[in-house]
Design an enzyme around this catalytic site. Structure first.
Site, PDB file in Angstrom:
ATOM      1  N   HIS A  65       0.367   5.764   6.333  1.00  0.00           N
ATOM      2  CA  HIS A  65      -0.271   4.875   5.438  1.00  0.00           C
ATOM      3  C   HIS A  65      -1.841   4.702   5.418  1.00  0.00           C
ATOM      4  O   HIS A  65      -2.430   4.804   6.552  1.00  0.00           O
ATOM      5  CB  HIS A  65       0.451   3.486   5.710  1.00  0.00           C
ATOM      6  CG  HIS A  65      -0.194   2.497   6.802  1.00  0.00           C
ATOM      7  ND1 HIS A  65      -1.345   1.795   6.908  1.00  0.00           N
ATOM      8  CD2 HIS A  65       0.395   2.574   8.123  1.00  0.00           C
ATOM      9  CE1 HIS A  65      -1.376   1.465   8.071  1.00  0.00           C
ATOM     10  NE2 HIS A  65      -0.255   1.636   8.799  1.00  0.00           N
ATOM     11  N   GLU A 217       2.036  -0.750   3.655  1.00  0.00           N
ATOM     12  CA  GLU A 217       2.601  -0.583   4.845  1.00  0.00           C
ATOM     13  C   GLU A 217       2.345  -1.819   5.574  1.00  0.00           C
ATOM     14  O   GLU A 217       3.096  -2.502   6.292  1.00  0.00           O
ATOM     15  CB  GLU A 217       2.139   0.590   5.784  1.00  0.00           C
ATOM     16  CG  GLU A 217       3.208   0.551   6.974  1.00  0.00           C
ATOM     17  CD  GLU A 217       2.503  -0.118   8.177  1.00  0.00           C
ATOM     18  OE1 GLU A 217       3.378  -0.128   9.347  1.00  0.00           O
ATOM     19  OE2 GLU A 217       1.670  -0.553   8.305  1.00  0.00           O
ATOM     20  N   GLU A 218       1.247  -1.987   5.560  1.00  0.00           N
ATOM     21  CA  GLU A 218       0.611  -3.419   6.447  1.00  0.00           C
ATOM     22  C   GLU A 218       1.262  -4.856   5.821  1.00  0.00           C
ATOM     23  O   GLU A 218       1.269  -5.796   6.580  1.00  0.00           O
ATOM     24  CB  GLU A 218      -0.836  -3.787   6.165  1.00  0.00           C
ATOM     25  CG  GLU A 218      -1.764  -2.697   6.797  1.00  0.00           C
ATOM     26  CD  GLU A 218      -1.599  -2.731   8.496  1.00  0.00           C
ATOM     27  OE1 GLU A 218      -0.842  -3.454   8.906  1.00  0.00           O
ATOM     28  OE2 GLU A 218      -2.107  -1.786   9.031  1.00  0.00           O
ATOM     29  N   HIS A 318      -5.213  -3.820  15.482  1.00  0.00           N
ATOM     30  CA  HIS A 318      -5.509  -4.789  14.498  1.00  0.00           C
ATOM     31  C   HIS A 318      -6.933  -5.489  14.845  1.00  0.00           C
ATOM     32  O   HIS A 318      -7.099  -6.663  14.277  1.00  0.00           O
ATOM     33  CB  HIS A 318      -4.315  -5.841  14.240  1.00  0.00           C
ATOM     34  CG  HIS A 318      -3.419  -5.155  13.363  1.00  0.00           C
ATOM     35  ND1 HIS A 318      -2.279  -6.042  12.571  1.00  0.00           N
ATOM     36  CD2 HIS A 318      -3.000  -4.076  12.905  1.00  0.00           C
ATOM     37  CE1 HIS A 318      -1.478  -5.232  12.094  1.00  0.00           C
ATOM     38  NE2 HIS A 318      -1.856  -3.853  12.127  1.00  0.00           N
TER      39      HIS A 318
END
Length: 345
Positions: A65, A217-218, A318
């Protein structure tokens, strides 16, 4: 590895928070078409490339992604600063102090700024270090002479404008790669480099394979509305999570056995392990307790495929992330070995 790292540098330089990915999609289309492939833009914005294999009756999907974490303007405050709404899942402290850009929808301009907690000054706020970081007190300090909401609105800024974070990509002399968004632009760079390799070396894969660069995706739904019906195997190339009780490190490829959604396909996992042992690719098996991937999203969507997940070991996921060239190389070799292997038994 040189080409992979060049792709990575380019990818991290392109702003792409989930929902604001047209520019990186345009780059992917341009790059793969230069290599001689046909790129298809999915309705959601992802980029798909089909590589015809020797067997066209059973297909594989491999994904990475290119969407990233980010934010949106939640509100314009009375003092001209901005409140934020998260795009993707991250704690507020992961972006505190980061430089950012506001992408103004109304005029196409960008305004730079810094993300701070409201109670930043230790000379003014007794609780500057202890106050809870929340949506209510995190804000963007704009690099413009604004002192009220009207002056900020005069710049064209409005609710819903995207906010991107400075990736700060650095590659050290010791082989470490430090950057935001290594999740998942390391994997996207690997897939791009494999497409280059297969075209330049005239390598035909054993099965028709769909390289899918997803852009949601996130937020949980990724590429999974475009899976061809002939697909029998689905490999998500994402990131290996590091921390307490984790085996994953920055020097090997991490093969996920289970994440928050449940176990990955056992025979598929064992197929990858067998290939790693045969090819002497350093790897670690691991469980990611608070994690989901494009492959697990495919399961939730009801895809009738065998699914697996692997990726480079990423430290501080992240946040301001780090990995090592050794892990990128191991992941590159692992994906290549899989794509040139027989189907999972």
């Amino acid at each position: 590895m040189k080409e992979t790292i060049n792709y990575l540098k380019k990818l991290t330089s392109i702003v792409s928070p989930t929902g604001y990915t047209k520019e990186i999609g345009d780059y992917l289309v341009e790059e793969v078409e230069k290599l001689g492939y046909k790129a298809v833009r999915a309705n959601k914005g992802g980029v798909n490339i089909t590589v015809e294999g020797k067997d066209n009756t059973k297909h594989r999907v491999v994904t990475a992604h290119v969407d990233t974490l980010g934010a949106m303007v939640r509100a314009i405050k009375d003092d001209g600063r901005l409140k934020l709404a998260k795009v993707g899942g991250f704690p507020w402290n992961m972006i505190e102090g980061e430089n950012c850009e506001v992408h103004i929808a109304s005029n196409g301009k960008k305004v730079s700024g810094t993300i701070l907690v409201h109670q930043t000054s230790t000379h003014v706020y007794k609780d500057a270090g202890t106050v809870e970081r929340t949506e209510d007190n995190m804000e963007v300090r704009l690099d413009e002479k604004v002192t009220n909401a009207e002056e900020t609105r005069a710049l064209g800024i409005d609710v819903g404008d995207f906010i991107s974070f400075d990736p700060r990509t650095i590659i050290t002399e010791t082989g470490f790669i430090k950057s935001r968004f290594l999740d998942d632009k390391v994997s996207a760079a690997i897939l791009l480099d494999l497409l280059r390799k297969y075209k330049e070396a005239n390598i035909q894969l054993p099965y028709t394979t769909h390289f899918m660069f997803s852009c949601f995706e996130e937020v949980g739904h990724g590429a999974n509305s475009s899976i061809p019906k002939e697909t029998v195997e689905y490999l998500a190339v994402d990131m290996g999570a590091m921390g307490d009780d984790q085996q994953t490190d920055e020097y090997t490829v991490s093969i996920c056995v289970k994440d928050a959604t449940g176990p990955y396909h056992y025979e598929f996992r064992q197929h990858l392990v067998k290939l790693a042992n045969e090819k002497e690719i350093p790897y670690k098996l691991d469980i990611y307790p608070y994690y989901g991937s494009d492959a697990s999203a495919a399961m939730s969507a009801g895809a009738e495929v065998k699914h697996a997940l692997l990726g480079a070991g990423i430290e501080s996921s992240h946040s301001y992330e780090r990995t090592h060239l050794d892990s990128v190389e191991a992941t590159h070799r692992m994906v290549d070995a899989y794509l040139q292997s027989d189907l999972v038994k």
